[in-house]
Each structure stands twice: as structure tokens, then as C-alpha cells.
Design an enzyme around this catalytic site. Structure first.
Site, PDB file in Angstrom:
ATOM      1  N   HIS A  25      55.816  11.631  36.925  1.00  0.00           N
ATOM      2  CA  HIS A  25      56.361  12.100  35.646  1.00  0.00           C
ATOM      3  C   HIS A  25      55.699  13.396  35.180  1.00  0.00           C
ATOM      4  O   HIS A  25      54.631  13.797  35.661  1.00  0.00           O
ATOM      5  CB  HIS A  25      56.167  11.022  34.575  1.00  0.00           C
ATOM      6  CG  HIS A  25      54.708  10.715  34.326  1.00  0.00           C
ATOM      7  ND1 HIS A  25      53.898  11.504  33.544  1.00  0.00           N
ATOM      8  CD2 HIS A  25      53.922   9.708  34.784  1.00  0.00           C
ATOM      9  CE1 HIS A  25      52.678  10.996  33.514  1.00  0.00           C
ATOM     10  NE2 HIS A  25      52.664   9.902  34.264  1.00  0.00           N
ATOM     11  N   GLU A  68      52.665   2.226  35.767  1.00  0.00           N
ATOM     12  CA  GLU A  68      51.306   2.581  36.169  1.00  0.00           C
ATOM     13  C   GLU A  68      50.418   1.342  36.147  1.00  0.00           C
ATOM     14  O   GLU A  68      50.750   0.315  35.553  1.00  0.00           O
ATOM     15  CB  GLU A  68      50.755   3.667  35.224  1.00  0.00           C
ATOM     16  CG  GLU A  68      49.374   4.190  35.571  1.00  0.00           C
ATOM     17  CD  GLU A  68      49.282   4.800  36.968  1.00  0.00           C
ATOM     18  OE1 GLU A  68      49.339   4.013  37.945  1.00  0.00           O
ATOM     19  OE2 GLU A  68      49.129   6.026  37.085  1.00  0.00           O
TER      20      GLU A  68
END
Length: 217
Positions: free
Chosen positions: A17, A90
């Protein structure tokens, strides 16, 4: 967990990202749902224009906002629908989340050093890296298996999750995963399918992948 049957020539692009405020502050994000900065959105738009030229066949992404916004930039250019999956989030890092790098070293110095040595560590009481790979890698493989011959899957995720997933797909032992190094914001790594499974073709790249030309291709 080497995936794929040789000869199909499929490709997996693992795309991190864009920038967030916590990235700039060197603050551990983990599963905390942080948005992109304006610069992060611009990074995603630039990278999306490059990745769109690869004509991806499918795209999956973490459901955290920073990954969702990044994925949407490529979806808007390609018309692809995005499959969001919490398994691509994550690493959950418990008490580390929200702390700066300096605070982690101050409060959890031994734990941090053990992790950097490649030892199995529940950072902040959170997940082991192998547990992250256990949840993320099967999702990536499942979607890669649906690709047509020569097809490309884009996976929009996070630095730690991408690194552990690459390590698992390459069949590396977990204590070697740190050797892969991290990914910069909105850079990507490319796995290509070979006769003996997945091969790392690009890592932490920000330009279009080029074919390997030479004696070791």
C-alpha cells in the site's frame, strides 16, 4: 509450499500500500486501520498506471483502508473487481502497535533483537511470522490457481505480510525470511511460475518488470 504446476506461466504481483502518516512517523501499524496520506494516494495512482499495463486478470487485497484505497486505484483503471480478505492484513503485533521504532527499541529491545535474528517472536504478544504466512499464503495460492495460463494476480497487502508470504511460497525456512528485505510504499514484488514452483523475479520494484535475458533465465 511451492505452488503451481510447471508450464502455466502464471505471475503473482504482491503490491504494498501507499504511504500513511504512521509510516512517516516510523510508527508500527500492524492491524491498526490507518488511511493513506495525500502523497500515498499519489503513489498508488502512479503505480496503478504501471501495473495496469501488465493487464492483470484478478486482484485481491487486505480489507484495511490503506490497502483498499491502493487497490481501488488499479481497479478504476482495469475494471477488475477486488476480492477483500482479512487474511491479507498486516501482522498483528499487540503492544507494539502505535509505538514508534524508538519506543519499541526502548521498551522491547530484547524482543526486537530476537526477531531481527530470525527467532520466532510474538512481537508485542501478537502473531508469529509463520502464523501470518499460514493465513495469507493459502489465500494467494487459491486465487493464483484460478488464473488462466500466463495470467497475472495482483495482491495488495502490507510489507510484513508480503515478505512472509513470499518466503512461504518460495519454500524458504522462516528464519531466512528477514533476508528478503522490506518493501517501500507502493512498490511490489513479482513471483513467476517455473518448472519447480514459484520464483522471485522482482523485489521492491517500482518500475515494470523486465524479462530475464541470459544464461540463467
Amino acid at each position: 509450499m511451492n505452488g503451481g504446476s510447471g508450464g502455466r506461466g502464471r505471475r503473482i504481483v504482491l503490491w504494498r500500500h501507499g504511504q500513511t502518516a504512521w509510516n512517516l512517523e516510523r510508527r508500527f501499524q500492524g492491524t491498526t486501520d490507518i488511511e493513506l496520506t495525500g502523497a500515498g494516494l499519489a503513489q498508488a495512482r502512479r503505480s496503478a498506471r504501471l501495473l495496469a499495463s501488465l493487464r492483470p486478470d484478478a486482484m485481491i487485497a487486505s480489507d484495511l483502508r490503506r490497502a483498499v484505497a491502493t487497490a481501488q486505484e488499479l481497479a478504476s483503471l482495469t475494471g477488475l473487481s477486488v476480492g477483500y480478505d482479512a487474511a491479507l492484513r498486516e501482522t498483528y503485533a499487540g503492544d507494539w502497535q502505535g509505538l514508534t521504532h524508538e519506543q519499541i527499541l526502548e521498551r522491547f529491545g530484547e524482543q526486537y533483537l530476537s526477531w531481527k535474528r530470525g527467532e520466532p517472536v510474538r512481537r508485542g504478544g501478537g502473531e508469529l511470522e509463520t502464523e501470518v504466512a499460514d493465513r495469507a499464503a493459502p489465500v494467494v495460492l487459491r486465487h493464483a490457481d484460478k488464473l488462466p495460463d500466463g495470467g497475472t494476480l495482483v495482491v495488495v497487502s502490507h510489507g510484513g505480510t508480503i515478505r512472509t508470504t513470499i518466503g512461504r511460497l518460495l519454500g524458504l525456512e522462516a528464519h531466512h525470511w528477514e533476508g528478503l528485505g522490506g518493501l517501500s510504499n507502493c512498490c511490489w514484488s513479482v513471483l513467476g511460475e517455473g518448472a519447480r514452483g514459484w520464483r522471485l523475479q522482482e523485489h521492491n520494484a517500482g518500475t515494470l518488470p523486465e524479462p530475464v535475458l541470459g544464461d540463467d533465465d
